[in-house]
Scaffold this motif. Structure first.
Motif, PDB file in Angstrom:
ATOM      1  N   SER A   3       3.921  -0.761  18.361  1.00 55.70           N
ATOM      2  CA  SER A   3       3.477  -1.887  18.646  1.00 55.70           C
ATOM      3  C   SER A   3       4.040  -2.997  17.591  1.00 55.70           C
ATOM      4  O   SER A   3       3.974  -4.076  17.772  1.00 55.70           O
ATOM      5  N   ALA A   4       4.473  -2.545  16.515  1.00 54.03           N
ATOM      6  CA  ALA A   4       4.923  -3.327  15.416  1.00 54.03           C
ATOM      7  C   ALA A   4       6.251  -2.749  14.737  1.00 54.03           C
ATOM      8  O   ALA A   4       6.219  -1.444  14.574  1.00 54.03           O
ATOM      9  N   ILE A   5       7.053  -3.484  14.555  1.00 51.58           N
ATOM     10  CA  ILE A   5       8.105  -3.024  13.541  1.00 51.58           C
ATOM     11  C   ILE A   5       8.352  -4.226  12.438  1.00 51.58           C
ATOM     12  O   ILE A   5       8.117  -5.199  12.573  1.00 51.58           O
ATOM     13  N   THR A  26      11.225  -9.826   8.016  1.00 51.21           N
ATOM     14  CA  THR A  26      10.788 -10.089   9.230  1.00 51.21           C
ATOM     15  C   THR A  26       9.662  -9.087   9.868  1.00 51.21           C
ATOM     16  O   THR A  26      10.019  -7.835   9.685  1.00 51.21           O
ATOM     17  N   LEU A  27       8.508  -9.402  10.274  1.00 53.63           N
ATOM     18  CA  LEU A  27       7.605  -8.700  10.757  1.00 53.63           C
ATOM     19  C   LEU A  27       7.436  -8.937  12.551  1.00 53.63           C
ATOM     20  O   LEU A  27       7.253 -10.150  12.673  1.00 53.63           O
ATOM     21  N   SER A  28       7.778  -8.160  13.250  1.00 50.69           N
ATOM     22  CA  SER A  28       7.565  -8.337  14.905  1.00 50.69           C
ATOM     23  C   SER A  28       6.589  -7.620  15.378  1.00 50.69           C
ATOM     24  O   SER A  28       6.638  -6.408  15.068  1.00 50.69           O
ATOM     25  N   PHE A  29       5.684  -8.012  16.084  1.00 53.22           N
ATOM     26  CA  PHE A  29       4.729  -7.126  16.774  1.00 53.22           C
ATOM     27  C   PHE A  29       4.013  -7.765  18.165  1.00 53.22           C
ATOM     28  O   PHE A  29       4.542  -9.019  18.340  1.00 53.22           O
ATOM     29  N   ARG A  30       3.774  -7.076  18.818  1.00 49.42           N
ATOM     30  CA  ARG A  30       3.074  -7.577  20.044  1.00 49.42           C
ATOM     31  C   ARG A  30       1.595  -8.297  19.828  1.00 49.42           C
ATOM     32  O   ARG A  30       0.842  -8.181  18.923  1.00 49.42           O
ATOM     33  N   ALA A  31       1.603  -9.222  20.796  1.00 46.05           N
ATOM     34  CA  ALA A  31       0.596 -10.033  20.363  1.00 46.05           C
ATOM     35  C   ALA A  31      -0.814  -9.665  20.879  1.00 46.05           C
ATOM     36  O   ALA A  31      -1.650  -9.967  21.619  1.00 46.05           O
ATOM     37  N   THR A  32      -1.471  -8.901  20.016  1.00 45.37           N
ATOM     38  CA  THR A  32      -2.760  -8.369  19.805  1.00 45.37           C
ATOM     39  C   THR A  32      -3.425  -8.646  18.553  1.00 45.37           C
ATOM     40  O   THR A  32      -2.859  -8.424  17.586  1.00 45.37           O
ATOM     41  N   VAL A  36      -2.829  -8.531  13.880  1.00 45.96           N
ATOM     42  CA  VAL A  36      -2.716  -9.749  12.903  1.00 45.96           C
ATOM     43  C   VAL A  36      -2.981  -9.166  11.496  1.00 45.96           C
ATOM     44  O   VAL A  36      -2.594  -9.727  10.511  1.00 45.96           O
ATOM     45  N   ALA A  37      -3.634  -7.906  11.262  1.00 43.90           N
ATOM     46  CA  ALA A  37      -3.875  -7.309  10.011  1.00 43.90           C
ATOM     47  C   ALA A  37      -2.668  -7.085   9.201  1.00 43.90           C
ATOM     48  O   ALA A  37      -2.474  -7.107   8.170  1.00 43.90           O
ATOM     49  N   LEU A  38      -1.757  -6.686  10.255  1.00 45.07           N
ATOM     50  CA  LEU A  38      -0.334  -6.377   9.651  1.00 45.07           C
ATOM     51  C   LEU A  38       0.402  -7.572   8.887  1.00 45.07           C
ATOM     52  O   LEU A  38       0.908  -7.545   8.019  1.00 45.07           O
ATOM     53  N   ALA A  39       0.318  -8.792   9.602  1.00 46.52           N
ATOM     54  CA  ALA A  39       0.851  -9.970   9.114  1.00 46.52           C
ATOM     55  C   ALA A  39       0.066 -10.284   7.813  1.00 46.52           C
ATOM     56  O   ALA A  39       0.694 -10.639   6.852  1.00 46.52           O
ATOM     57  N   ARG A  40      -1.258 -10.121   7.809  1.00 48.48           N
ATOM     58  CA  ARG A  40      -1.889 -10.546   6.579  1.00 48.48           C
ATOM     59  C   ARG A  40      -1.621  -9.546   5.742  1.00 48.48           C
ATOM     60  O   ARG A  40      -1.478 -10.142   4.272  1.00 48.48           O
TER      61      ARG A  40
END
Lengths: 146, 266
Positions: A3-5, A26-32, A36-40
């Motif tokens: 769900s995230a790459i 770049t971090l791309s992930f499905r909108a769940t 959000v923790a990955l982005a953080r």
């Protein structure tokens, strides 16, 4: 399917969206919300790498949490959210983009906006053909020697 | 956390003569203006004289993973406050008056610093080492340090510093209970917050926002106000409230998530 790459700098130039030039990372992930923790976490790591102070690192973490949560709330779950992280001459630029349901940029008279504005040096919001972007800029203090 | 009886602590080698001496000093102190040099001398003497009380009370908590030295240090804060507030004319025994204040400081220390989840001892120690490094570098540089600066001072790698700080973020979920407790004294920094209404007025949905802010535990609410309406940095807030910056960060994250959730329900 993951769900995230995330991908580092080498992006195939043919795949680059011209409205949306690639960052250093770049971090791309499905909108769940779980993502959000990955982005953080990525934001905190990039902030440390940019030699921001520990206060700024924590602020960046909170700001990305706020910005990405807000985008995720406005998106369908299958939508991809992108976070680009770039260091530009001592400034960490974090650009989050997604195609939201309304396609409208976030309102600036909300608590969420107040939070973002207080946490980072600059917030820029915009929209282009349904693609909403929110850009956060955090400057390294001049007194930090790298 | 188990409740400790709030009773005056018996102290070894503490006798009636000493108690009288303390009473006399307090009586003398009450008549000297605080600007007088003698005031400071007597106050110091009283503090020093009651240090065994602090050590005695701190020892009750020594099995809980915090060093006795740290506990004595926080207990001393309580003792000094007690010396400053004690009114000898009321006829109460000083140790009776001081005991809850000292215990209060020690308990506050556990609330703010105790590890709510099990973190390996080595990481805890590293975390406390980093907290010390943060304090000294902040003083030296006049701004919070970077990860690289912390790594250099502690002779750890950047990754080790970040890992220890992540572990630091995991501690003391207990703050939720702590904040729910009523605040004892009227002069705590929590109360020194002016009206935020002008800033709130600018917000759309402020009628939605206001109850969400009000629903936060008192301390979290104050932190949110200081950070976003008074524009104080996390370090400034941490210093003012006597908790670590990591703790401020964690409380802010929880509070923002709670507010965000409330907003999206509306």
């Amino acid at each position: 399917m993951p769900s995230a790459i995330w991908q580092a700098t080498s992006v195939n130039p043919e795949n680059v969206d011209p409205r949306h030039p690639p960052g250093d990372v770049t971090l791309s992930f499905r909108a769940t919300t779980a993502n959000v923790a990955l982005a953080r976490t990525m934001a905190a790591a990039m902030a440390a790498r940019t030699h921001l102070t520990i206060d700024q690192i924590e602020d960046v973490r909170l700001a990305v949490d706020e910005a990405v949560s807000q985008l995720v709330n406005d998106c369908d779950a299958q939508t991809q959210v992108h976070c680009d992280f770039t260091e530009l001459a001592g400034t960490l630029v974090i650009r989050t983009t997604a195609t939201t349901r309304t396609g409208l940029p976030p309102a600036t008279d909300t608590f969420s906006w107040l939070v973002l504005a207080a946490l980072v040096d600059e917030v820029i919001a915009g929209t282009d053909n349904g693609l909403v972007h929110l850009e956060l800029r955090i400057k390294r203090p001049a007194s930090v020697t790298v | 956390m188990t409740q400790s009886p709030i009773a005056p602590a018996p102290i070894g080698r503490w006798n009636a003569a000493k108690r009288d001496q303390a009473r006399n000093l307090f009586t003398e102190l009450a008549d000297i203006p605080s600007t007088d040099q003698r005031h400071k001398i007597i106050r110091d003497e009283l503090v020093e004289m009651h240090m065994p009380l602090v050590e005695h009370l701190a020892r009750r908590y020594r099995e809980r993973g915090e060093s006795l030295e740290d506990l004595v240090q926080v207990g001393m804060v309580g003792l000094i406050n007690a010396v400053d507030r004690f009114e000898v004319a009321r006829g109460l025994e000083f140790s009776t008056f001081a005991t809850p204040t000292i215990l209060g400081e020690i308990k506050r220390h556990f609330r703010d610093h105790a590890w709510a989840v099990h973190i390996p001892r080595r990481l805890q120690e590293r975390n406390s080492e980093i907290n010390h490094a943060i304090e000294s570098l902040t003083r030296e540089l006049n701004r919070p340090p970077t990860i690289a600066e912390l790594a250099k001072l502690t002779k750890l790698s950047d990754a080790e510093v970040m890992a220890a700080m992540d572990a630091g973020r995991a501690y003391a979920a207990a703050s939720i209970d702590a904040a729910a407790e009523a605040h004892e004294s009227g002069d705590s920094p929590y109360d020194r917050i002016g009206d935020v209404d002008p800033a709130l007025e600018a917000l759309e949905l402020r009628e939605t926002f206001r109850p969400l802010l009000a629903a936060l535990p008192k301390r979290e609410r104050q932190i949110v106000m200081l950070r976003f309406f008074k524009n104080q940095s996390q370090s400034q807030i941490a210093e003012q409230l006597g908790i670590s910056q990591m703790h401020v960060s964690r409380l802010l994250a929880m509070s923002l998530a709670q507010i965000r959730e409330g907003m999206s329900e509306n």
